[in-house]
Design a protein around this motif. Sequence first.
Motif, PDB file in Angstrom:
ATOM      1  N   HIS A  54      -3.377   3.848  -2.802  1.00  0.00           N
ATOM      2  CA  HIS A  54      -4.482   3.800  -0.696  1.00  0.00           C
ATOM      3  C   HIS A  54      -5.677   2.776  -1.161  1.00  0.00           C
ATOM      4  CE1 HIS A  54      -4.726   3.517   3.287  1.00  0.00           C
ATOM      5  NE2 HIS A  54      -5.363   4.820   3.044  1.00  0.00           N
ATOM      6  N   CYS A  55      -5.224   1.370  -0.802  1.00  0.00           N
ATOM      7  CA  CYS A  55      -6.327   0.379  -0.558  1.00  0.00           C
ATOM      8  C   CYS A  55      -7.081   0.116  -1.909  1.00  0.00           C
ATOM      9  CB  CYS A  55      -7.508   1.122   0.703  1.00  0.00           C
ATOM     10  SG  CYS A  55      -6.945   1.416   2.406  1.00  0.00           S
ATOM     11  N   ASP A  56      -6.326   0.370  -2.805  1.00  0.00           N
ATOM     12  CA  ASP A  56      -6.867  -0.365  -3.681  1.00  0.00           C
ATOM     13  C   ASP A  56      -6.245  -1.578  -4.666  1.00  0.00           C
ATOM     14  OD1 ASP A  56      -7.878  -0.350  -6.485  1.00  0.00           O
ATOM     15  OD2 ASP A  56      -6.775   1.998  -7.102  1.00  0.00           O
ATOM     16  N   LEU A  57      -8.166  -2.347  -3.990  1.00  0.00           N
ATOM     17  CA  LEU A  57      -8.117  -4.045  -4.592  1.00  0.00           C
ATOM     18  C   LEU A  57      -7.782  -4.148  -5.962  1.00  0.00           C
ATOM     19  CD1 LEU A  57     -10.386  -5.059  -1.363  1.00  0.00           C
ATOM     20  CD2 LEU A  57      -8.166  -4.840  -2.102  1.00  0.00           C
TER      21      LEU A  57
ATOM     22  N   ASN B  93       1.960   3.220   3.619  1.00  0.00           N
ATOM     23  CA  ASN B  93       2.681   1.803   4.330  1.00  0.00           C
ATOM     24  C   ASN B  93       3.734   2.784   5.368  1.00  0.00           C
ATOM     25  OD1 ASN B  93       1.014  -0.404   4.259  1.00  0.00           O
ATOM     26  ND2 ASN B  93       2.838  -1.015   2.774  1.00  0.00           N
TER      27      ASN B  93
ATOM     28  N   SER C  44      -7.028  -5.937  14.294  1.00  0.00           N
ATOM     29  CA  SER C  44      -7.282  -5.816  12.890  1.00  0.00           C
ATOM     30  C   SER C  44      -8.398  -7.511  12.863  1.00  0.00           C
ATOM     31  CB  SER C  44      -6.985  -4.901  12.269  1.00  0.00           C
ATOM     32  OG  SER C  44      -7.210  -3.750  12.980  1.00  0.00           O
TER      33      SER C  44
ATOM     34  N   LEU D  34      -7.754  -8.160   1.695  1.00  0.00           N
ATOM     35  CA  LEU D  34      -6.205  -8.546   1.410  1.00  0.00           C
ATOM     36  C   LEU D  34      -6.326  -9.820   1.166  1.00  0.00           C
ATOM     37  CD1 LEU D  34      -4.889  -5.543   2.771  1.00  0.00           C
ATOM     38  CD2 LEU D  34      -5.141  -5.988  -0.025  1.00  0.00           C
TER      39      LEU D  34
ATOM     40  N   THR E 198       0.745  -4.469   3.961  1.00  0.00           N
ATOM     41  CA  THR E 198       0.132  -3.643   4.799  1.00  0.00           C
ATOM     42  C   THR E 198      -0.017  -3.365   5.910  1.00  0.00           C
ATOM     43  OG1 THR E 198      -1.926  -2.606   3.879  1.00  0.00           O
ATOM     44  CG2 THR E 198      -1.812  -4.932   4.642  1.00  0.00           C
TER      45      THR E 198
ATOM     46  N   ASP F  85      -7.364   4.861   9.027  1.00  0.00           N
ATOM     47  CA  ASP F  85      -8.064   4.334   7.974  1.00  0.00           C
ATOM     48  C   ASP F  85      -8.221   3.221   8.179  1.00  0.00           C
ATOM     49  OD1 ASP F  85      -6.378   5.090   6.521  1.00  0.00           O
ATOM     50  OD2 ASP F  85      -7.307   4.431   5.011  1.00  0.00           O
TER      51      ASP F  85
ATOM     52  N   ASP G 203       0.680  -1.354  -0.355  1.00  0.00           N
ATOM     53  CA  ASP G 203       0.011  -0.136  -0.035  1.00  0.00           C
ATOM     54  C   ASP G 203       0.927   1.734   0.039  1.00  0.00           C
ATOM     55  OD1 ASP G 203      -1.214   2.211   1.528  1.00  0.00           O
ATOM     56  OD2 ASP G 203      -3.022   0.157   1.469  1.00  0.00           O
TER      57      ASP G 203
ATOM     58  N   ALA H 175      -6.929  -0.759   6.779  1.00  0.00           N
ATOM     59  CA  ALA H 175      -6.742  -1.609   5.110  1.00  0.00           C
ATOM     60  C   ALA H 175      -8.203  -2.566   5.077  1.00  0.00           C
ATOM     61  CB  ALA H 175      -5.787  -2.016   5.712  1.00  0.00           C
ATOM     62  N   PRO H 176      -8.685  -2.571   3.622  1.00  0.00           N
ATOM     63  CA  PRO H 176      -9.772  -3.812   3.765  1.00  0.00           C
ATOM     64  C   PRO H 176      -9.009  -5.569   3.604  1.00  0.00           C
ATOM     65  CG  PRO H 176      -8.398  -2.981   1.199  1.00  0.00           C
ATOM     66  CD  PRO H 176      -7.655  -1.906   3.009  1.00  0.00           C
TER      67      PRO H 176
END
Length: 386
Positions: free
Chosen positions: A151-154, A131, A218, A189, A173, A182, A128, A184-185
């Motif tokens: 950032h966080c773009d899957l 990071n 998390s 991931l 990440t 925020d 990411d 991370a998804p």
Amino acid sequence: MIWDELEQELERLQRDGLQRRQRTLEGPCGPLAKIDGRTLVSFCSNDYLGLSTHPALVEAACAGARAWGVGSGASHLVSGHLTPHAELERKLADFIGFPRALLFSTGYMANLGIVPALLGRADAVFADRLNHASLIDAVRLARADHQRYPHCDLAELERLLANSQARRKLILTDAVFSMDGDLAPLPGLLALAERYDAWLVVDDAHGFGVLGRNGRGSLAHFALPAARRLLYMGTLGKAAGAAGAFVAGDERVIAWLMQRARTYIFTTAASPLLAVALSASLDLIADGDARREHLWRLTAQLRDGLAGTRWRLLPSTTAIQPVIIGDNQTAVMLADALYERGLWVPAIRPPTVPAGTARLRISLSAAHSSEQVGLLVDSLRELPCA
């Protein structure tokens, strides 16, 4: 002359609003900080649960020193791995829900150890863009191909993974991004790691102890299982209130890190008294729902208090609440203005954050009171935006 060059660079940092200052606290970490004889309300610390001065941890540290001394005397693999270290590793693994855990002296050292132990020149890391510096430096040490996704773009991450011909792949990440607050998804991931046969390394420095059931972090927040291809790094100097870090994962992966992570092998083990204190900290974290609920109330109070004002808060649901300013000098000026009002809020500037996104980084703690957060809200409302 090299000295002239250093002087010129220091002058440039000062001119650009990028020079850092070191302030010395005249008392322990807490919501109130004493500096140069002044007492300020501190919104700087990552002591999210207010455990750094908790009597149970202080007593545990004293008891640990009496029983085990102050120093470990050697690296873990020579003679420095004491019973408190082993007991803490087992307790951490059980708490997180992984087969095994390995202690490191700091989160930075843990990250520097993990990535080069798993990858080399023929491999690729997919990281990411926001990071933490320790993750960026870890990739540099590994000498692997470093591919950074927005950032966080899957979707972009999947494209990079699909096009990669690397021998081994690793997705890297933060779980909670330290300057944005925020998340991370992580479910997405992990799904991509499974689909493209990649490792997933998660740095949960700012989520461990705070997020998830009983503060398990998390992964628990997202109800994710302890997958075999997943490595979890948690730090112990933030919500846990002490110092150190750990990596949890599959039994074989942790065994490999013990053999190959240079920052584990070639450094003296942390003091055993810290391990004793951290064992007590884990009990407080597990029973800390009231602290976490208070922390979320304070977070809501801050966000509600600044809603509709000129201050732009990032969409963070964590204890990290950044206020975007933009200009470096303006961020410093606003931080100084708050400081004069008895409120210590750090101005964060490049290279810690991207150019043009200087900010005030508000860190909330369960040790703060509603009155202290209210004072911060009122002061920000009264200050000019520039």
